[in-house]
Design a protein around this motif. Structure first.
Motif, PDB file in Angstrom:
ATOM      1  N   LEU A 121       0.823  -1.208   0.000  1.00  0.00           N
ATOM      2  CA  LEU A 121       0.000   0.000   0.000  1.00  0.00           C
ATOM      3  C   LEU A 121       0.858   1.259   0.000  1.00  0.00           C
ATOM      4  O   LEU A 121       0.597   2.200  -0.760  1.00  0.00           O
ATOM      5  N   VAL A 122       1.897   1.297   0.828  1.00  0.00           N
ATOM      6  CA  VAL A 122       2.780   2.463   0.872  1.00  0.00           C
ATOM      7  C   VAL A 122       3.480   2.646  -0.470  1.00  0.00           C
ATOM      8  O   VAL A 122       3.523   3.755  -1.018  1.00  0.00           O
ATOM      9  N   LEU A 123       4.011   1.569  -1.032  1.00  0.00           N
ATOM     10  CA  LEU A 123       4.688   1.658  -2.327  1.00  0.00           C
ATOM     11  C   LEU A 123       3.730   2.103  -3.434  1.00  0.00           C
ATOM     12  O   LEU A 123       4.070   2.964  -4.249  1.00  0.00           O
ATOM     13  N   GLU A 124       2.548   1.531  -3.448  1.00  0.00           N
ATOM     14  CA  GLU A 124       1.576   1.902  -4.479  1.00  0.00           C
ATOM     15  C   GLU A 124       1.150   3.363  -4.339  1.00  0.00           C
ATOM     16  O   GLU A 124       0.995   4.073  -5.331  1.00  0.00           O
ATOM     17  N   THR A 125       0.987   3.816  -3.115  1.00  0.00           N
ATOM     18  CA  THR A 125       0.560   5.195  -2.880  1.00  0.00           C
ATOM     19  C   THR A 125       1.628   6.175  -3.351  1.00  0.00           C
ATOM     20  O   THR A 125       1.319   7.180  -4.007  1.00  0.00           O
ATOM     21  N   ILE A 126       2.885   5.879  -3.047  1.00  0.00           N
ATOM     22  CA  ILE A 126       3.968   6.749  -3.516  1.00  0.00           C
ATOM     23  C   ILE A 126       4.025   6.727  -5.046  1.00  0.00           C
ATOM     24  O   ILE A 126       4.155   7.769  -5.690  1.00  0.00           O
ATOM     25  N   ALA A 127       3.904   5.536  -5.627  1.00  0.00           N
ATOM     26  CA  ALA A 127       3.967   5.407  -7.086  1.00  0.00           C
ATOM     27  C   ALA A 127       2.797   6.107  -7.771  1.00  0.00           C
ATOM     28  O   ALA A 127       2.948   6.635  -8.872  1.00  0.00           O
ATOM     29  N   ASP A 128       1.653   6.141  -7.125  1.00  0.00           N
ATOM     30  CA  ASP A 128       0.472   6.794  -7.694  1.00  0.00           C
ATOM     31  C   ASP A 128       0.570   8.316  -7.679  1.00  0.00           C
ATOM     32  O   ASP A 128      -0.277   8.997  -8.245  1.00  0.00           O
ATOM     33  N   HIS A 129       1.604   8.854  -7.009  1.00  0.00           N
ATOM     34  CA  HIS A 129       1.782  10.306  -6.892  1.00  0.00           C
ATOM     35  C   HIS A 129       3.214  10.690  -7.262  1.00  0.00           C
ATOM     36  O   HIS A 129       3.959  11.225  -6.446  1.00  0.00           O
ATOM     37  N   PRO A 130       3.603  10.403  -8.503  1.00  0.00           N
ATOM     38  CA  PRO A 130       4.989  10.672  -8.907  1.00  0.00           C
ATOM     39  C   PRO A 130       5.319  12.162  -8.825  1.00  0.00           C
ATOM     40  O   PRO A 130       4.494  13.018  -9.152  1.00  0.00           O
ATOM     41  N   GLY A 131       6.516  12.441  -8.331  1.00  0.00           N
ATOM     42  CA  GLY A 131       6.975  13.817  -8.253  1.00  0.00           C
ATOM     43  C   GLY A 131       6.376  14.637  -7.133  1.00  0.00           C
ATOM     44  O   GLY A 131       6.654  15.819  -7.006  1.00  0.00           O
ATOM     45  N   GLU A 132       5.547  14.013  -6.281  1.00  0.00           N
ATOM     46  CA  GLU A 132       4.879  14.775  -5.229  1.00  0.00           C
ATOM     47  C   GLU A 132       5.648  14.828  -3.915  1.00  0.00           C
ATOM     48  O   GLU A 132       5.365  15.654  -3.075  1.00  0.00           O
ATOM     49  N   HIS A 133       6.574  13.927  -3.662  1.00  0.00           N
ATOM     50  CA  HIS A 133       7.375  13.943  -2.435  1.00  0.00           C
ATOM     51  C   HIS A 133       6.470  14.061  -1.198  1.00  0.00           C
ATOM     52  O   HIS A 133       6.434  15.071  -0.529  1.00  0.00           O
ATOM     53  N   LEU A 134       5.749  12.991  -0.925  1.00  0.00           N
ATOM     54  CA  LEU A 134       4.733  12.981   0.124  1.00  0.00           C
ATOM     55  C   LEU A 134       5.319  12.841   1.523  1.00  0.00           C
ATOM     56  O   LEU A 134       6.295  12.127   1.724  1.00  0.00           O
ATOM     57  N   THR A 135       4.675  13.493   2.500  1.00  0.00           N
ATOM     58  CA  THR A 135       5.036  13.319   3.905  1.00  0.00           C
ATOM     59  C   THR A 135       4.346  12.051   4.418  1.00  0.00           C
ATOM     60  O   THR A 135       3.420  11.532   3.782  1.00  0.00           O
ATOM     61  N   ALA A 136       4.755  11.585   5.597  1.00  0.00           N
ATOM     62  CA  ALA A 136       4.118  10.399   6.195  1.00  0.00           C
ATOM     63  C   ALA A 136       2.633  10.663   6.435  1.00  0.00           C
ATOM     64  O   ALA A 136       1.796   9.778   6.204  1.00  0.00           O
ATOM     65  N   GLU A 137       2.306  11.859   6.868  1.00  0.00           N
ATOM     66  CA  GLU A 137       0.907  12.205   7.136  1.00  0.00           C
ATOM     67  C   GLU A 137       0.088  12.221   5.848  1.00  0.00           C
ATOM     68  O   GLU A 137      -1.054  11.765   5.826  1.00  0.00           O
ATOM     69  N   GLU A 138       0.668  12.734   4.771  1.00  0.00           N
ATOM     70  CA  GLU A 138      -0.034  12.729   3.487  1.00  0.00           C
ATOM     71  C   GLU A 138      -0.219  11.299   2.988  1.00  0.00           C
ATOM     72  O   GLU A 138      -1.301  10.940   2.483  1.00  0.00           O
ATOM     73  N   LEU A 139       0.812  10.475   3.139  1.00  0.00           N
ATOM     74  CA  LEU A 139       0.700   9.065   2.763  1.00  0.00           C
ATOM     75  C   LEU A 139      -0.390   8.371   3.574  1.00  0.00           C
ATOM     76  O   LEU A 139      -1.169   7.572   3.045  1.00  0.00           O
ATOM     77  N   TYR A 140      -0.450   8.682   4.855  1.00  0.00           N
ATOM     78  CA  TYR A 140      -1.456   8.102   5.744  1.00  0.00           C
ATOM     79  C   TYR A 140      -2.865   8.442   5.256  1.00  0.00           C
ATOM     80  O   TYR A 140      -3.724   7.563   5.139  1.00  0.00           O
ATOM     81  N   GLU A 141      -3.099   9.715   4.958  1.00  0.00           N
ATOM     82  CA  GLU A 141      -4.425  10.143   4.490  1.00  0.00           C
ATOM     83  C   GLU A 141      -4.798   9.455   3.170  1.00  0.00           C
ATOM     84  O   GLU A 141      -5.931   9.016   2.998  1.00  0.00           O
ATOM     85  N   LEU A 142      -3.843   9.375   2.257  1.00  0.00           N
ATOM     86  CA  LEU A 142      -4.109   8.715   0.971  1.00  0.00           C
ATOM     87  C   LEU A 142      -4.314   7.211   1.141  1.00  0.00           C
ATOM     88  O   LEU A 142      -5.195   6.622   0.506  1.00  0.00           O
ATOM     89  N   ALA A 143      -3.518   6.600   2.010  1.00  0.00           N
ATOM     90  CA  ALA A 143      -3.614   5.145   2.231  1.00  0.00           C
ATOM     91  C   ALA A 143      -4.945   4.773   2.874  1.00  0.00           C
ATOM     92  O   ALA A 143      -5.500   3.709   2.579  1.00  0.00           O
ATOM     93  N   ASP A 153      -7.770   5.872   2.283  1.00  0.00           N
ATOM     94  CA  ASP A 153      -8.832   5.757   1.278  1.00  0.00           C
ATOM     95  C   ASP A 153      -8.979   4.320   0.799  1.00  0.00           C
ATOM     96  O   ASP A 153     -10.076   3.862   0.517  1.00  0.00           O
ATOM     97  N   LYS A 154      -7.854   3.601   0.705  1.00  0.00           N
ATOM     98  CA  LYS A 154      -7.866   2.218   0.224  1.00  0.00           C
ATOM     99  C   LYS A 154      -7.941   1.204   1.363  1.00  0.00           C
ATOM    100  O   LYS A 154      -8.425   0.096   1.181  1.00  0.00           O
ATOM    101  N   TYR A 155      -7.414   1.588   2.518  1.00  0.00           N
ATOM    102  CA  TYR A 155      -7.262   0.649   3.643  1.00  0.00           C
ATOM    103  C   TYR A 155      -7.558   1.418   4.940  1.00  0.00           C
ATOM    104  O   TYR A 155      -6.645   1.816   5.653  1.00  0.00           O
ATOM    105  N   PRO A 156      -8.862   1.676   5.230  1.00  0.00           N
ATOM    106  CA  PRO A 156      -9.257   2.571   6.322  1.00  0.00           C
ATOM    107  C   PRO A 156      -8.724   2.196   7.706  1.00  0.00           C
ATOM    108  O   PRO A 156      -8.541   3.070   8.552  1.00  0.00           O
TER     109      PRO A 156
END
Length: 154
Positions: A23-45, A47-50
């Motif tokens: 899930l973490v890898l897919e979330t980062i890959a789904d947002h190329p060039g965005e350089h996400l923080t852990a909190e941003e990754l958490y919010e996005l993740a 959505d798929k895995y509440p």
């Protein structure tokens, strides 16, 4: 990258394939060039895995960084950010960032103009550079034009 490729990478690094890691890898890959923080990754993740927790995100990020699957980057803005790592160790130190001090835009770019410097350091001091991080600070094109900033002479 697709899920099978992520599984290959994890197994190749001796890691178990878990839903959280994928899930973490897919979330980062789904947002190329965005350089996400852990909190941003958490919010996005979520959505798929509440049911995923922020602590799980942090632990997963640390494992993936330690094994060079993802990279931790800092733009001196008080946040730690993450991006997919390069698969070949040699190419890892050719990925750099230019950061606009007006709007905060981050531009990722490839290329290694430091190779002559690294070679000179090895030739004179015997020091072998294995990695470096380059952050160029300045103004993006849009901010330069909007604020009519003069172009430096090189």
């Amino acid at each position: 990258m697709e899920q099978e490729r992520f599984k290959e990478i994890l197994r190749g690094r001796g890691l178990k394939v878990t839903n959280q890691r994928l899930l973490v890898l897919e979330t980062i890959a789904d947002h190329p060039g965005e350089h996400l923080t852990a909190e941003e990754l958490y919010e996005l993740a979520r959505d798929k895995y509440p049911e995923i927790g922020l602590a799980t995100i942090y632990r997963t990020l640390q494992v993936l960084v330690d094994l060079n699957v993802i990279d931790r980057v800092s733009f001196d803005d008080g946040f730690v950010r993450y991006e997919l790592g390069q698969e070949q160790k040699d190419s890892r130190h050719r990925h750099h960032h230019a950061i606009c001090i007006k709007c905060g835009r981050v531009i990722s770019f490839e290329g290694d103009l430091l190779e002559p410097l690294e070679q000179a350091l090895y030739d004179t001091e015997g020091f072998k550079v294995t990695d470096h991080a380059v952050k160029l600070i300045g103004y993006c094109r849009e901010c330069s034009e909007r604020f009519r900033l003069s172009t430096p002479e090189y």
